[in-house]
Design a protein around this motif. Structure first.
Motif, PDB file in Angstrom:
ATOM      1  N   GLN A   1       2.853  -7.150  -1.881  1.00 44.55           N
ATOM      2  CA  GLN A   1       2.778  -7.727  -0.534  1.00 44.55           C
ATOM      3  C   GLN A   1       3.185  -6.697   0.526  1.00 44.55           C
ATOM      4  O   GLN A   1       2.535  -6.562   1.567  1.00 44.55           O
TER       5      GLN A   1
ATOM      6  N   ASN B   1       0.518  -3.926   0.814  1.00 40.61           N
ATOM      7  CA  ASN B   1      -0.656  -4.404   1.538  1.00 40.61           C
ATOM      8  C   ASN B   1      -0.413  -4.412   3.042  1.00 40.61           C
ATOM      9  O   ASN B   1      -1.297  -4.070   3.834  1.00 40.61           O
ATOM     10  N   GLU B   2       0.802  -4.815   3.435  1.00 46.72           N
ATOM     11  CA  GLU B   2       1.121  -4.827   4.864  1.00 46.72           C
ATOM     12  C   GLU B   2       1.215  -3.400   5.416  1.00 46.72           C
ATOM     13  O   GLU B   2       0.730  -3.113   6.518  1.00 46.72           O
TER      14      GLU B   2
ATOM     15  N   THR C   1       6.890  -8.898   6.333  1.00 40.20           N
ATOM     16  CA  THR C   1       7.696  -9.003   5.116  1.00 40.20           C
ATOM     17  C   THR C   1       9.176  -9.075   5.468  1.00 40.20           C
ATOM     18  O   THR C   1       9.941  -9.802   4.824  1.00 40.20           O
TER      19      THR C   1
END
Length: 310
Positions: free
Chosen positions: A6, A9-10, A205
């Motif tokens: 995650q 990806n960010e 995040t």
């Protein structure tokens, strides 16, 4: 999707404006995730391998934007782990050596440099980009529900120490250890990980992590209070049982009616309210007594029972 995936990806969605920052990010990505092939005198090739498609796309994008290098992407399926592996291969070509020099991978003598060349991270914006690229290439983060743990892995000793200095530059409390022939840079406390995510630009995040931290801290605080209350209750019950034993002994030996009025009153109140604490016992007396006065009378009862042979 794992928590590390995650974040990566960010991070690949962070768009850099300056070429110097793009080069810093790509340099770290290739250093942490790349393998170099020496094909002959002055000829090199390079490839990266990752299970994260977004990281592979970011590598290709930076290679194309900065140097327009020829490359190929191969997708390999791991049937054991049921995941794809993305290999970005850059073959030997006339412009590759110059590109590797600009990325700080080859020095000015066209020799592979094991650490971080200072000019690559001279500016803070470039240093941040280098940390971002290092995270993309070799970083991992545990699920914060289970615990706070971030780490970077490399088999390059000089690179590990240079990266550690880069973490210290931004006052990130990172530490270095050696594990299974690899150098591991890690952060194991929540605030340090929050600061790292803020620096590299993983803001969404970061917000999710802060939400989890709040819930986790509240749960820990509730558990602490419950444990504290339970411990206090256990302590009160154990003390009350000992007091009841002393009172029963005195009742059998001399009778409660023969005790001084102050001791007689508190003894009967304890028999009437066996689970009450000292403050509650004092409030039940006429007139009400302070906690210290009740404690004093309880001590006198204990002392008298001991004197009579208990």
């Amino acid at each position: 999707m794992s928590f590390s995936a995650q974040i990566k990806n960010e991070l690949t969605r962070v768009r850099l404006i300056n070429d110097c920052c793009k080069k810093a990010e790509l340099s770290a990505l290739l250093k942490l995730d790349g393998s170099f092939h020496i094909l002959g005198k002055g000829k090199f090739a390079i490839h990266t391998s990752t299970e994260n498609a977004a990281v592979a796309r970011e590598t290709v994008r930076l290679l194309s934007e900065l140097f327009a290098l020829e490359h190929e992407v191969v997708v390999r399926r791991s049937y054991l782990r049921k995941m794809n592996n993305y290999v970005v291969y850059v073959p030997s070509q006339p412009s590759l050596n110059q590109a590797l020099n600009e990325l700080g991978i080859l020095d000015d003598k066209m020799i592979i440099n094991s650490g971080i060349i200072p000019r690559i991270v001279r500016k803070d914006c470039c240093a941040v980009s280098y940390l971002r690229g290092a995270f993309l290439g070799g970083g991992s983060m545990s699920d914060p529900i289970k615990g706070y743990h971030f780490e970077l892995n490399t088999d390059n000793e000089q690179l590990a120490y240079d990266l550690l200095s880069l973490f210290k530059r931004f006052e990130l409390n990172a530490k270095l250890s050696f594990r299974k022939k690899n150098y591991v840079i890690y952060i194991k406390e929540g605030q340090g990980i929050v600061n790292l995510l803020a620096i590299v630009g993983a803001h969404q995040t970061l917000l999710n992590l802060e939400d989890l931290r709040i819930v986790k801290d509240m749960r820990n605080e509730v558990n602490r209070l419950v444990n504290c209350d339970t411990a206090n209750l256990d302590k009160t019950v154990k003390a009350a049982l000992l007091q009841l034993e002393d009172i029963a002994f005195l009742d059998e030996e001399v009778g409660l009616s023969r005790l001084p009025l102050a001791l007689n009153e508190i003894a009967r109140k304890r028999l009437l309210f066996p689970q009450a604490n000292l403050r509650e016992l004092g409030e039940s007396c006429e007139p009400p007594l302070s906690k210290s006065a009740v404690y004093s009378r309880i001590r006198r009862i204990k002392k008298l029972a001991k004197k009579l042979g208990k």
